[in-house]
Motif scaffolding. Structure first.
Motif, short mmCIF file in Angstrom:
data_model
loop_
_atom_site.label_atom_id
_atom_site.label_comp_id
_atom_site.label_asym_id
_atom_site.label_seq_id
_atom_site.Cartn_x
_atom_site.Cartn_y
_atom_site.Cartn_z
N HIS A 1 0.84 -1.21 0.00
CA HIS A 1 0.00 0.00 0.00
C HIS A 1 0.87 1.26 0.00
CE1 HIS A 1 -3.12 2.87 1.12
NE2 HIS A 1 -2.32 3.27 2.09
N HIS A 2 1.90 1.27 0.81
CA HIS A 2 2.80 2.42 0.87
C HIS A 2 3.60 2.57 -0.44
CE1 HIS A 2 2.20 1.54 5.22
NE2 HIS A 2 1.91 2.84 5.16
N HIS A 3 3.99 1.45 -1.02
CA HIS A 3 4.70 1.52 -2.29
C HIS A 3 3.83 2.16 -3.37
CE1 HIS A 3 6.66 -2.35 -0.56
NE2 HIS A 3 7.31 -1.28 -0.14
N TRP A 4 2.54 1.78 -3.37
CA TRP A 4 1.63 2.37 -4.35
C TRP A 4 1.40 3.86 -4.09
CZ3 TRP A 4 0.62 1.00 -8.97
CH2 TRP A 4 0.70 -0.34 -9.34
N GLN A 5 1.35 4.25 -2.83
CA GLN A 5 1.23 5.67 -2.52
C GLN A 5 2.40 6.45 -3.10
OE1 GLN A 5 0.76 5.60 1.83
NE2 GLN A 5 -1.28 6.51 1.54
N LEU A 6 3.59 5.91 -2.95
CA LEU A 6 4.78 6.55 -3.50
C LEU A 6 4.70 6.61 -5.02
CD1 LEU A 6 7.60 7.77 -3.08
CD2 LEU A 6 8.50 5.44 -3.16
N SER A 7 4.36 5.49 -5.64
CA SER A 7 4.26 5.45 -7.10
C SER A 7 3.26 6.47 -7.63
CB SER A 7 3.82 4.05 -7.57
OG SER A 7 4.85 3.13 -7.36
N ASN A 8 2.13 6.56 -6.96
CA ASN A 8 1.08 7.49 -7.40
C ASN A 8 1.45 8.95 -7.19
OD1 ASN A 8 -0.59 5.41 -8.26
ND2 ASN A 8 -1.55 5.19 -6.27
N ALA A 9 2.38 9.21 -6.30
CA ALA A 9 2.78 10.59 -6.01
C ALA A 9 3.84 11.12 -6.98
CB ALA A 9 3.30 10.70 -4.57
#
Length: 61
Positions: free
Chosen positions: A17-25
Motif C-alpha cells: 500500500h505504501h509503495h503504491w502511494q509513493l508510485s502514485n505521487a
C-alpha cells in the motif's frame, strides 16, 4: 527523472500500500513487484538486481 518503485509484496514493515502511494505521487513512475519481504537484495538478489539493471538500461533509450 525516470523512477522505479519496487514493491516487496511480503514486506510487513513497508507494505505494498505504501509503495503504491509513493508510485502514485511521482508522475511517470514505473511500478513493479517482487515476492519478497523487507530485504529483497538479500532474499532475492538476482531478481532485485535484474529489476534495477533493466530499469537503468530502459531509461537510457
Amino acid at each position: 527523472m525516470p523512477t522505479l518503485v519496487i514493491s516487496t509484496t511480503l514486506d510487513q514493515l513497508v507494505t505494498p500500500h505504501h509503495h503504491w502511494q509513493l508510485s502514485n505521487a511521482i508522475p511517470g513512475t514505473r511500478h513493479t513487484e517482487i515476492p519478497t519481504g523487507h530485504l529483497p537484495f538479500i532474499e532475492r538478489p538476482e531478481r532485485w538486481g535484474a529489476l534495477i539493471r533493466d530499469s537503468l538500461r530502459d531509461s537510457r533509450t
